[in-house]
Each structure stands twice: as C-alpha cells, then as structure tokens.
Design an enzyme around this catalytic site. Sequence first.
Site, PDB file in Angstrom:
ATOM      1  N   LYS A 185       0.818  -1.210   0.000  1.00 18.64           N
ATOM      2  CA  LYS A 185       0.000   0.000   0.000  1.00 18.64           C
ATOM      3  C   LYS A 185       0.861   1.274   0.000  1.00 18.64           C
ATOM      4  CE  LYS A 185      -3.879  -2.301   2.372  1.00 18.64           C
ATOM      5  NZ  LYS A 185      -4.923  -2.137   3.432  1.00 18.64           N
ATOM      6  N   ASN A 215      -1.971   0.303   6.690  1.00 22.66           N
ATOM      7  CA  ASN A 215      -1.420  -0.933   7.243  1.00 22.66           C
ATOM      8  C   ASN A 215      -0.550  -1.739   6.275  1.00 22.66           C
ATOM      9  OD1 ASN A 215      -3.499  -1.841   5.714  1.00 22.66           O
ATOM     10  ND2 ASN A 215      -4.557  -2.957   7.337  1.00 22.66           N
ATOM     11  N   HIS A 254      -2.050  -5.475   1.580  1.00 22.51           N
ATOM     12  CA  HIS A 254      -3.331  -6.172   1.430  1.00 22.51           C
ATOM     13  C   HIS A 254      -3.048  -7.653   1.236  1.00 22.51           C
ATOM     14  CE1 HIS A 254      -7.327  -7.220  -0.103  1.00 22.51           C
ATOM     15  NE2 HIS A 254      -6.693  -7.927  -1.029  1.00 22.51           N
ATOM     16  N   GLU A 300      -9.374 -10.659  -7.391  1.00 25.89           N
ATOM     17  CA  GLU A 300      -8.452  -9.522  -7.216  1.00 25.89           C
ATOM     18  C   GLU A 300      -7.266  -9.615  -8.173  1.00 25.89           C
ATOM     19  OE1 GLU A 300      -9.772  -9.009  -2.526  1.00 25.89           O
ATOM     20  OE2 GLU A 300      -7.728  -9.668  -2.970  1.00 25.89           O
TER      21      GLU A 300
HETATM   22  N1  UDP Z   1      -9.704  -0.516   7.488  1.00 24.94           N
HETATM   23  C1  UDP Z   1      -9.718   0.638   8.266  1.00 24.94           C
HETATM   24  N2  UDP Z   1     -10.445   0.643   9.440  1.00 24.94           N
HETATM   25  C2  UDP Z   1     -11.152  -0.447   9.864  1.00 24.94           C
HETATM   26  C3  UDP Z   1     -11.140  -1.613   9.072  1.00 24.94           C
HETATM   27  C4  UDP Z   1     -10.402  -1.612   7.894  1.00 24.94           C
HETATM   28  O1  UDP Z   1      -9.109   1.643   7.898  1.00 24.94           O
HETATM   29  O2  UDP Z   1     -11.801  -0.391  10.904  1.00 24.94           O
HETATM   30  C5  UDP Z   1      -8.942  -0.523   6.223  1.00 24.94           C
HETATM   31  C6  UDP Z   1      -7.589  -1.207   6.393  1.00 24.94           C
HETATM   32  O3  UDP Z   1      -6.662  -0.554   5.532  1.00 24.94           O
HETATM   33  C7  UDP Z   1      -7.889  -2.608   5.896  1.00 24.94           C
HETATM   34  C8  UDP Z   1      -8.883  -2.332   4.765  1.00 24.94           C
HETATM   35  O4  UDP Z   1      -9.664  -1.242   5.231  1.00 24.94           O
HETATM   36  O5  UDP Z   1      -6.725  -3.279   5.454  1.00 24.94           O
HETATM   37  C9  UDP Z   1      -9.796  -3.492   4.419  1.00 24.94           C
HETATM   38  O6  UDP Z   1     -10.430  -3.951   5.586  1.00 24.94           O
HETATM   39  P1  UDP Z   1     -10.518  -5.504   5.942  1.00 24.94           P
HETATM   40  O7  UDP Z   1     -11.453  -5.650   7.080  1.00 24.94           O
HETATM   41  O8  UDP Z   1     -10.811  -6.277   4.695  1.00 24.94           O
HETATM   42  O9  UDP Z   1      -9.042  -5.840   6.478  1.00 24.94           O
HETATM   43  P2  UDP Z   1      -7.881  -6.725   5.836  1.00 24.94           P
HETATM   44  O10 UDP Z   1      -8.530  -7.851   5.090  1.00 24.94           O
HETATM   45  O11 UDP Z   1      -7.087  -5.808   4.936  1.00 24.94           O
HETATM   46  O12 UDP Z   1      -7.062  -7.189   7.012  1.00 24.94           O
HETATM   47 MG    MG Z   2      -9.962  -7.827   3.620  1.00 21.68          MG
END
Ligand code: UDP
Ligand code: MG
Length: 139
Positions: A11, A114, A117, A128
């Site tokens: 990212k 974070n 992905h 994806e």
């Molecule tokens: N995210 C965020 N706040 C939250 C949850 C998610 O900013 O409370 C962002 C974070 O960058 C995350 C992305 O949205 O990686 C997608 O969320 P997901 O729940 O799919 O998390 P991931 O699969 O990336 O761990």
């Molecule tokens: Mg996710």
Amino acid sequence: MMGEKTFTMIKPDAVNNGYIGAILEKICSGGFRITAMKMTRLTAEKVGEFYAVHKGKPFYNELVQFMSSGHIVAAILEKENAVEDFRKLIGATNPANAEEGTIRKLYAESMGRNAVHGSDSDENARIEGDFFFSALEKY
Ligand code: UDP
Ligand code: MG
C-alpha cells in the site's frame, strides 16, 4: 483443496516509507513465489471498485482516499495454502494487534495505513488478481 494462489498489494504508506524491498524479501523468504507484479496507481473510482464490499462502512471514504493517494505494488503469489499462510505472514488488520515478525507489525503505520493487502479467500484471490492482471501477464 488448499489454494495455491493469493493476491497482495503493497500500500502507499509502505511504498512511500521505502519498504518495497523489505516486504518483497519477507514474502519470498516466507516461501511465496511471485508470478506477476506491477507498480501502479489507482484512481479513487478503481479503489472503490476493488473495495466495493466495504462501501458504506465508516472507514470507506478514508480508505479510498488513502489507497488512491500514491503508488501501490500489486502481485500474485503462489504457495501451497497461499491465502491462509499469507494472512498469517501479514498479521492482523490493526498493526497494534499483529504478531511480532509479521509484515504489518514491522512496517504498518496504523489500522488504515497498514502496509499490505492480502486476499481473504481463494475466490477473492482470483477476482483480485484478475482486477490487476490480464491472462497473458498471469501465466
Ligand atoms: N480498514 C480501516 N479501518 C477499519 C477496518 C479496515 O481503515 O476499521 C482498512 C484497512 O486498511 C484494511 C482495509 O480497510 O486493510 C480493508 O479492511 P478488511 O477488514 O478487509 O481488512 P484486511 O482484510 O485488509 O485485514
Ligand atoms: Mg480484507
């Protein structure tokens, strides 16, 4: 059947902080083989499409803004049990909760920024990967 492919993005926070090389090293030493890779930028519209499942959630607008704010590195990875093993390698969504040694623990700035992905299922890994790469690029 355990999946053999997953999809990842490095990212914009990690790209801007100079962690592309370190993250690729973690991925390769974790036993993943990179079979397609590109550095690119996404428009807000494309990010919205990619994260359509999160539309309407409180963090959605910030996520779209952040993910379209700079370059990302997209890649398809191969390994036995790829989806599950890669989620282990990257750690929890919130880096504060991520295990020691995981990519997010080492390189992420915050829950929103974070670092990486990782696909959450074999089906999403395929969707994806298809979003970023043509058939010829993938094989
Ligand atoms: N995210 C965020 N706040 C939250 C949850 C998610 O900013 O409370 C962002 C974070 O960058 C995350 C992305 O949205 O990686 C997608 O969320 P997901 O729940 O799919 O998390 P991931 O699969 O990336 O761990
Ligand atoms: Mg996710």
